[in-house]
Structures are given as C-alpha cells and as structure tokens.
Design an enzyme around this catalytic site. Structure first.
Site, PDB file in Angstrom:
ATOM      1  N   ARG A 192       0.834  -1.209   0.000  1.00 49.10           N
ATOM      2  CA  ARG A 192       0.000   0.000   0.000  1.00 49.10           C
ATOM      3  C   ARG A 192       0.867   1.257   0.000  1.00 49.10           C
ATOM      4  NH1 ARG A 192      -5.279   1.487   3.744  1.00 49.10           N
ATOM      5  NH2 ARG A 192      -5.735   3.459   2.688  1.00 49.10           N
ATOM      6  N   ARG A 208     -13.520   8.511  19.573  1.00 56.13           N
ATOM      7  CA  ARG A 208     -12.069   8.466  19.392  1.00 56.13           C
ATOM      8  C   ARG A 208     -11.410   7.714  20.550  1.00 56.13           C
ATOM      9  NH1 ARG A 208     -13.605  13.755  17.724  1.00 56.13           N
ATOM     10  NH2 ARG A 208     -13.273  14.006  15.497  1.00 56.13           N
ATOM     11  N   VAL A 227      -5.912  11.450  19.550  1.00 55.65           N
ATOM     12  CA  VAL A 227      -4.644  12.124  19.277  1.00 55.65           C
ATOM     13  C   VAL A 227      -3.982  12.698  20.538  1.00 55.65           C
ATOM     14  CG1 VAL A 227      -5.670  14.336  18.589  1.00 55.65           C
ATOM     15  CG2 VAL A 227      -3.479  13.669  17.654  1.00 55.65           C
ATOM     16  N   ASP A 229     -10.446  20.904  14.110  1.00 49.60           N
ATOM     17  CA  ASP A 229     -11.705  21.368  14.717  1.00 49.60           C
ATOM     18  C   ASP A 229     -11.812  22.891  14.611  1.00 49.60           C
ATOM     19  OD1 ASP A 229     -12.222  18.662  16.637  1.00 49.60           O
ATOM     20  OD2 ASP A 229     -10.162  19.198  16.172  1.00 49.60           O
ATOM     21  N   ARG A 272     -12.944  23.634  11.236  1.00 46.69           N
ATOM     22  CA  ARG A 272     -14.387  23.350  11.082  1.00 46.69           C
ATOM     23  C   ARG A 272     -15.224  24.473  11.706  1.00 46.69           C
ATOM     24  NH1 ARG A 272     -13.472  16.963  12.660  1.00 46.69           N
ATOM     25  NH2 ARG A 272     -13.247  16.228  10.514  1.00 46.69           N
ATOM     26  N   HIS A 289     -11.737  34.049  12.573  1.00 46.81           N
ATOM     27  CA  HIS A 289     -10.851  33.363  13.509  1.00 46.81           C
ATOM     28  C   HIS A 289     -11.618  32.870  14.720  1.00 46.81           C
ATOM     29  CE1 HIS A 289      -7.175  33.961  11.317  1.00 46.81           C
ATOM     30  NE2 HIS A 289      -7.677  35.128  10.963  1.00 46.81           N
ATOM     31  N   HIS A 324      -9.275  16.857  21.299  1.00 45.22           N
ATOM     32  CA  HIS A 324      -9.805  16.645  19.946  1.00 45.22           C
ATOM     33  C   HIS A 324     -10.805  15.500  20.105  1.00 45.22           C
ATOM     34  CE1 HIS A 324     -10.285  15.786  15.751  1.00 45.22           C
ATOM     35  NE2 HIS A 324      -9.709  14.609  15.849  1.00 45.22           N
TER      36      HIS A 324
HETATM   37  P1  NAD Z   1      -6.427   3.706   7.497  1.00 40.43           P
HETATM   38  O1  NAD Z   1      -6.918   2.397   7.977  1.00 40.43           O
HETATM   39  O2  NAD Z   1      -6.803   4.171   6.125  1.00 40.43           O
HETATM   40  O3  NAD Z   1      -4.842   3.754   7.605  1.00 40.43           O
HETATM   41  C1  NAD Z   1      -4.143   3.329   8.716  1.00 40.43           C
HETATM   42  C2  NAD Z   1      -2.829   2.780   8.216  1.00 40.43           C
HETATM   43  O4  NAD Z   1      -2.025   2.438   9.359  1.00 40.43           O
HETATM   44  C3  NAD Z   1      -2.983   1.494   7.384  1.00 40.43           C
HETATM   45  O5  NAD Z   1      -2.380   1.673   6.109  1.00 40.43           O
HETATM   46  C4  NAD Z   1      -2.266   0.439   8.219  1.00 40.43           C
HETATM   47  O6  NAD Z   1      -1.605  -0.541   7.427  1.00 40.43           O
HETATM   48  C5  NAD Z   1      -1.273   1.300   8.989  1.00 40.43           C
HETATM   49  N1  NAD Z   1      -0.738   0.641  10.182  1.00 40.43           N
HETATM   50  C6  NAD Z   1      -1.412  -0.036  11.153  1.00 40.43           C
HETATM   51  N2  NAD Z   1      -0.541  -0.519  12.059  1.00 40.43           N
HETATM   52  C7  NAD Z   1       0.700  -0.134  11.679  1.00 40.43           C
HETATM   53  C8  NAD Z   1       2.002  -0.335  12.214  1.00 40.43           C
HETATM   54  N3  NAD Z   1       2.192  -1.030  13.328  1.00 40.43           N
HETATM   55  N4  NAD Z   1       3.044   0.198  11.549  1.00 40.43           N
HETATM   56  C9  NAD Z   1       2.858   0.908  10.406  1.00 40.43           C
HETATM   57  N5  NAD Z   1       1.651   1.107   9.856  1.00 40.43           N
HETATM   58  C10 NAD Z   1       0.582   0.600  10.478  1.00 40.43           C
HETATM   59  O7  NAD Z   1      -6.890   4.790   8.600  1.00 40.43           O
HETATM   60  P2  NAD Z   1      -6.994   6.370   8.403  1.00 40.43           P
HETATM   61  O8  NAD Z   1      -8.360   6.743   7.986  1.00 40.43           O
HETATM   62  O9  NAD Z   1      -5.819   6.812   7.612  1.00 40.43           O
HETATM   63  O10 NAD Z   1      -6.822   6.866   9.916  1.00 40.43           O
HETATM   64  C11 NAD Z   1      -5.556   6.791  10.591  1.00 40.43           C
HETATM   65  C12 NAD Z   1      -5.672   7.426  11.958  1.00 40.43           C
HETATM   66  O11 NAD Z   1      -5.879   8.840  11.845  1.00 40.43           O
HETATM   67  C13 NAD Z   1      -6.870   6.904  12.776  1.00 40.43           C
HETATM   68  O12 NAD Z   1      -6.499   6.715  14.122  1.00 40.43           O
HETATM   69  C14 NAD Z   1      -7.889   8.027  12.659  1.00 40.43           C
HETATM   70  O13 NAD Z   1      -8.810   8.047  13.729  1.00 40.43           O
HETATM   71  C15 NAD Z   1      -6.950   9.220  12.702  1.00 40.43           C
HETATM   72  N6  NAD Z   1      -7.541  10.494  12.279  1.00 40.43           N
HETATM   73  C16 NAD Z   1      -7.141  11.578  12.963  1.00 40.43           C
HETATM   74  C17 NAD Z   1      -7.656  12.814  12.662  1.00 40.43           C
HETATM   75  C18 NAD Z   1      -7.211  14.010  13.473  1.00 40.43           C
HETATM   76  O14 NAD Z   1      -7.802  15.103  13.403  1.00 40.43           O
HETATM   77  N7  NAD Z   1      -6.164  13.868  14.271  1.00 40.43           N
HETATM   78  C19 NAD Z   1      -8.591  12.970  11.626  1.00 40.43           C
HETATM   79  C20 NAD Z   1      -8.963  11.822  10.916  1.00 40.43           C
HETATM   80  C21 NAD Z   1      -8.440  10.574  11.261  1.00 40.43           C
END
Ligand code: NAD
Length: 302
Positions: free
Chosen positions: A37, A85, A119, A143, A146, A163, A170
């Site tokens: 991937r 979350r 997070v 956020d 948004r 602003h 989060h």
């Molecule tokens: P996703 O499933 O599309 O991607 C996650 C990736 O992590 C996958 O490709 C998987 O293979 C990889 N992965 C899992 N374990 C691993 C490891 N040990 N080593 C390396 N890679 C590994 O998920 P996504 O939609 O990309 O979401 C990822 C994270 O981001 C989630 O926790 C989601 O909640 C978070 N997120 C955060 C925010 C924010 O505002 N901070 C916003 C949206 C999503």
C-alpha cells in the site's frame, strides 16, 4: 527538507498528497506495515509531483526515515460508525509502543507529529516513549478549521478572515471558545449585529454541534475523514520546517492541566515554541478544565 509519513492509509496518504501539492517539503517517504500500500500510494502521489512542485516521493522502511525533519504518524485504526475516538485507545496505543522506538532510532532529531486518534492521549504516550524527541499532536487544528468554516457561512465572509479556537480534547469534550471568535478583527457578535445578520443562541449551538459532530457525520457518509486533516497536517509540517511561528491549536504537554491538550501554540522550528493562553470566560475555563479531566482519566487507563 525531508518529511516522513508513518501510516500510509487515508490520512497519511492524503497528508502526503497535500504536502506535495502545497510544496511543504522537498522529499517525502511513506512507511506502512502494508508495504504494498505504501509503495502504491507513493507512486500515485509521485505522479502529481512533476506537475506541482517536484518533491521526491518514495516509500521505504523505518531506516528510510533517516534525516527527516518531521515524521507524521497516522498509523493505526480509525473510528467505525458509532465509535468514539477514545474507543480506539487500546488498539492504537499498542501500535505506538511498537513503532515509536523504530522511528526515533532512524530519525532521532525529527519532530514527531501525531495524527492517530485519540490524538491527545497518543501524543502524551509518545512524549513518554520518546523523551528525547519534540512531540506534538494535530490536536484541534482541524476542529478550529471546522469552527471557522461554519462561522464564515453565517458571516458571509471568506473563512480565512474568520478566527476562533477550539480548545482542549480533539473529541467530544472539546471547547468552542466563543470569546476568541472574530471576523475582520471584530468580536463575532459585534460583526453580526453591525451587518444585520442573524446571531442567536440556536445558531451558536448549531455551530458547536456541527464542529463537534463533523467527524461522525462524515464517517457516516463516507467511512472516514481525510481531506481536512490532510491539509491540517501539511500546514503544521510547513510551519515547522519553515520556522514560521504560526499560531495553531496543536496538542502538546500542558503542565497546568497535567496532560496533552490543545491551546493556541506558536509553532516553528522544533515544533511547539510557546503557548498563548486566551482570555477565556469563566464558563470556558471550566469547560477546558473538564476536558482536561476527561483526557487525564483516559491517560490513567493506559
Ligand atoms: P487507514 O486504515 O486508512 O490507515 C491506517 C494505516 O495504518 C494502514 O495503512 C495500516 O496498514 C497502517 N498501520 C497499522 N498498524 C501499523 C504499524 N504497526 N506500523 C505501520 N503502519 C501501520 O486509517 P486512516 O483513515 O488513515 O486513519 C488513521 C488514523 O488517523 C486513525 O487513528 C484516525 O482516527 C486518525 N484520524 C485523525 C484525525 C485528526 O484530526 N487527528 C482525523 C482523521 C483521522
């Protein structure tokens, strides 16, 4: 300027794509336990490079992160419909315990920028796992965007001129700090009255719910959120690599609350350089304290 992305799923790959289009860095390396991937995403994004700013985009293993100025961490499970979350904590904390040491071994000087949810808690965990590294989380940068987007719709003004900060977690306990909301330099209430626009408690509640529940609504419709956070991560990275001293609501250790949470921070070389405590109302201060309480409870369950 080299940037690493660990976790090349929807969030990691979209952040890499945004960085390529925005000229955030000159080199990008994508790492994922799903090697196929990461390779495919890097190839796809690399094809946008010659027709944007020419960044070198590749995939690799942890050793390939060597020399990165910033490593964005977006590896781990994302929310399923109906999940909060905080529900992700156990799964993603286990992943972090496995990967943080590998990242810091390869890139000991990199700033670690956490995006994986929850997070704030994972930022706190990373601070513990990587005591020699600068660590920050994307926190409520998304956020706050948004919040600004929704206020701008009511104000009828370009959102970049509206602003306002979302503070704390989060997540569900986040605080929409109305006392920080301004349009064209005027407190939002003042602006709305002056322009004869509607501004009621119901509208404010709608904006609060729209900000807080945005992720759930998007997940319901398309299973995941990634464009907003991708742009937010690109912006944070740029501010670090360019030492821009931008004010962003990133998540970082906050001694007065005893946990990582979001406040307006000055972000530049090395990550968070300072914190600017807004002039909050009594109610907002209480809500922020309550949000810190929610996070502290979750951290203690680690
Ligand atoms: P996703 O499933 O599309 O991607 C996650 C990736 O992590 C996958 O490709 C998987 O293979 C990889 N992965 C899992 N374990 C691993 C490891 N040990 N080593 C390396 N890679 C590994 O998920 P996504 O939609 O990309 O979401 C990822 C994270 O981001 C989630 O926790 C989601 O909640 C978070 N997120 C955060 C925010 C924010 O505002 N901070 C916003 C949206 C999503």
């Amino acid at each position: 300027m080299k940037v690493g992305v660990v976790g090349a799923g929807l969030v990691g790959a979209t952040a890499a794509y945004a960085m390529t289009l925005r000229d955030s860095c000159s080199e990008l390396v994508l790492v994922d336990k799903d090697v196929k991937r990461a390779r495919a995403e890097a190839q796809d994004i690399a094809h946008a490079s010659p027709i944007s700013h020419g960044a070198r985009v590749s995939s690799g293993n942890y050793a390939s992160l060597e020399g990165s100025k910033v490593v964005v961490i977006a590896a781990g499970a994302n929310q399923q419909p109906g999940e909060s979350r905080l529900d992700l904590l156990a799964k993603n904390a286990a992943i972090f315990r496995e990967l943080i040491a590998q990242i810091t071994q390869a890139a000991p000087d990199a700033v670690l920028l956490i995006a994986t949810n929850p997070v704030d808690i994972l930022t706190q965990l990373t601070v513990q796992l990587a005591p020699g590294s600068a660590v920050l989380g994307s926190g409520t940068v998304l956020d706050s965007a948004r919040f600004r987007h929704l206020m701008a719709q009511h104000a009828g003004v370009d959102a970049t001129h509206v602003h306002g900060y979302v503070l704390g977690e989060h997540g569900d306990s986040e605080v929409m700090a109305w006392s920080t909301a301004t349009v064209a330099g005027l407190p939002i209430e003042h602006f709305m009255k002056e322009r004869g626009r509607q501004w009621t408690a119901d509208i404010r509640s709608e904006i609060e719910a729209g900000t807080r529940d945005a992720a759930a609504a998007i997940i319901e419709g398309k299973r995941a959120t990634y464009y907003g956070i991708g742009a937010a991560l690109a912006r944070i990275v740029e501010r670090i690599v360019g030492d821009r001293r931008a004010v962003l609501t990133v998540s970082a250790p906050t001694p007065e609350f005893g946990v990582c949470l979001s406040l307006p921070r000055i972000v530049g070389a090395g990550g968070v350089q300072d914190t600017v405590m807004p002039n909050l109302t009594k109610e907002e201060k209480q809500a922020l304290k309550a949000s810190a309480g929610v996070l502290k409870k979750a951290v203690s369950s680690l």
